[in-house]
Design an enzyme around this catalytic site. Structure first.
Site, PDB file in Angstrom:
ATOM      1  N   LEU A 148      34.027  28.009 -29.500  1.00  0.00           N
ATOM      2  CA  LEU A 148      34.970  27.856 -30.600  1.00  0.00           C
ATOM      3  C   LEU A 148      36.321  28.354 -30.120  1.00  0.00           C
ATOM      4  O   LEU A 148      36.394  29.278 -29.291  1.00  0.00           O
ATOM      5  CB  LEU A 148      34.525  28.668 -31.820  1.00  0.00           C
ATOM      6  N   ASP A 149      37.407  27.773 -30.615  1.00  0.00           N
ATOM      7  CA  ASP A 149      38.734  28.267 -30.273  1.00  0.00           C
ATOM      8  C   ASP A 149      38.857  29.740 -30.651  1.00  0.00           C
ATOM      9  O   ASP A 149      38.178  30.222 -31.566  1.00  0.00           O
ATOM     10  CB  ASP A 149      39.811  27.477 -31.038  1.00  0.00           C
ATOM     11  N   LYS A 150      39.751  30.415 -29.976  1.00  0.00           N
ATOM     12  CA  LYS A 150      39.985  31.839 -30.237  1.00  0.00           C
ATOM     13  C   LYS A 150      40.154  32.117 -31.725  1.00  0.00           C
ATOM     14  O   LYS A 150      39.554  33.045 -32.273  1.00  0.00           O
ATOM     15  CB  LYS A 150      41.237  32.301 -29.477  1.00  0.00           C
ATOM     16  N   ARG A 262      41.086  19.663 -35.506  1.00  0.00           N
ATOM     17  CA  ARG A 262      42.511  19.944 -35.690  1.00  0.00           C
ATOM     18  C   ARG A 262      43.363  18.708 -35.405  1.00  0.00           C
ATOM     19  O   ARG A 262      44.282  18.377 -36.161  1.00  0.00           O
ATOM     20  CB  ARG A 262      42.923  21.104 -34.789  1.00  0.00           C
TER      21      ARG A 262
END
Length: 341
Positions: A148-150, A262
């Site tokens: 997962l993204d930060k 996104r």
């Protein structure tokens, strides 16, 4: 450049710009170092005062290099390529001898990389799991089968042995088309998609740099299939013409590309609240919100995205495992503020 590097100590390199030298200092140095450091890393070293030109410290990466310039750069000590365990708290949803399922908080980087060599989920897992993660999936990403993204929160599964890693990796590669794998996210987006349910089928590729992605034509060299299914769960500030200020949307992935949700939501005109990479043009929309929603949204420091559901087949028992994580407090605060409109 006509003069090769001359070693001037174990942590410094000196060089002289040749007759054809031109361009920005950071770009020139990155090329001169022949890939030893990325341009971003070189830029950071310049800003830290590690570079001199003609014995004068230079902190402006855009400073132009001129023929005959004498440059010196103090190089950092090499980073240890093997991450170490760190006592970072983990919210463990499930754990056995094959795998561990955690709820990742926002702000936690998954694995070490440039600018984040410590303080990652991998460092926390090594401390928590000990030697059981050793070598699985590579030194820097032990046990990691998806990420997962930060600044995205939510459920993640990590393998604890090679068999589990291969089995889980195959499931993620299949994207749930022939097995029980499910991934569902909740996102708070600007506006409301025209249809309350829909599918975004738009290939993704690099957007000109190493991190961002963009929608590409199918015949583009780096275009990769990307499909997102969405459903509007709640609408906030709805008007008589059926438009609204923002919406809570569930997104389910049929593919798993970098930044897929996104980019896809921004592509249809409804970027995520707080997304600085793909929704910066919508930032001023917060000014249209009444208080306290306006302040809450303006102060939100990340993209409003949460991986709330993950289902997969257990690699040993064959059982279908379902895990959910409630929306974190910072996103819930936005939802509560929007509901009050």
């Amino acid at each position: 450049m006509t003069d090769p590097f001359n070693e001037a100590g174990p942590a410094r390199k000196d060089l002289i710009a040749g007759e054809d030298a031109e361009g920005r200092l950071d770009a020139w140095l990155a090329a001169a170092l022949e890939g030893e450091f990325s341009r971003n890393r070189v830029k950071a070293l310049i800003e830290q005062g590690a570079v001199t030109i003609n014995d004068v410290a230079i902190t402006e990466p855009k400073r132009k290099v001129r023929p005959g310039d004498r440059l010196s750069i103090v190089l950092p000590e090499p980073e240890d390529p093997e991450p170490k365990g760190e006592d970072i708290p983990l919210e463990v949803l499930y754990e056995d001898s094959d795998l561990i399922v955690i709820a990742k908080p926002p702000g936690l980087v998954v694995h070490p990389g440039a600018g984040n060599w410590t303080g990652t989920l991998v460092n926390a897992l090594i401390h928590h799991c000990g030697d059981s993660l050793s070598g699985i999936g590579g030194v820097k990403r032990p046990g990691i089968v998806h990420r997962l993204d930060k600044d995205t929160s939510g459920v993640m599964v990590v393998a604890k042995n090679d068999l589990a890693h291969r089995h889980l990796a195959d499931q993620f590669a299949d994207h749930g088309r022939t097995g029980p794998l499910e991934r569902a996210y909740q996102a708070i987006v600007w506006g409301r998609p025209r249809g309350l349910t829909g599918t975004i089928d738009a290939p993704l590729g690099r957007a000109g740099d190493r991190t961002k992605r963009t929608v590409k034509k199918e015949d583009t060299d780096d275009a990769r299939e990307a499909i997102t299914h969405y459903q509007v769960l709640e609408r906030y500030g709805e008007k008589p013409d059926a438009t609204c200020i923002a919406s809570l949307v569930e997104c389910r992935l049929e593919t798993g590309r970098t930044h897929q949700i996104r980019v896809h939501m921004a592509h249809i005109g409804h970027p995520l609240i707080g997304d600085q990479d793909y929704g910066a043009a919508f930032k001023t929309k917060a000014n249209l919100l009444p208080e306290p929603a306006q302040t809450t949204v303006k102060n939100f420091p990340r993209q409003a995205l949460h991986a709330y559901l993950l289902a997969f087949e257990h690699p040993t028992t064959g059982e279908t495992m379902h895990f959910t994580a409630p929306i974190p407090a910072d996103m819930q605060e936005i939802i509560d503020a929007l509901r009050s409109i």
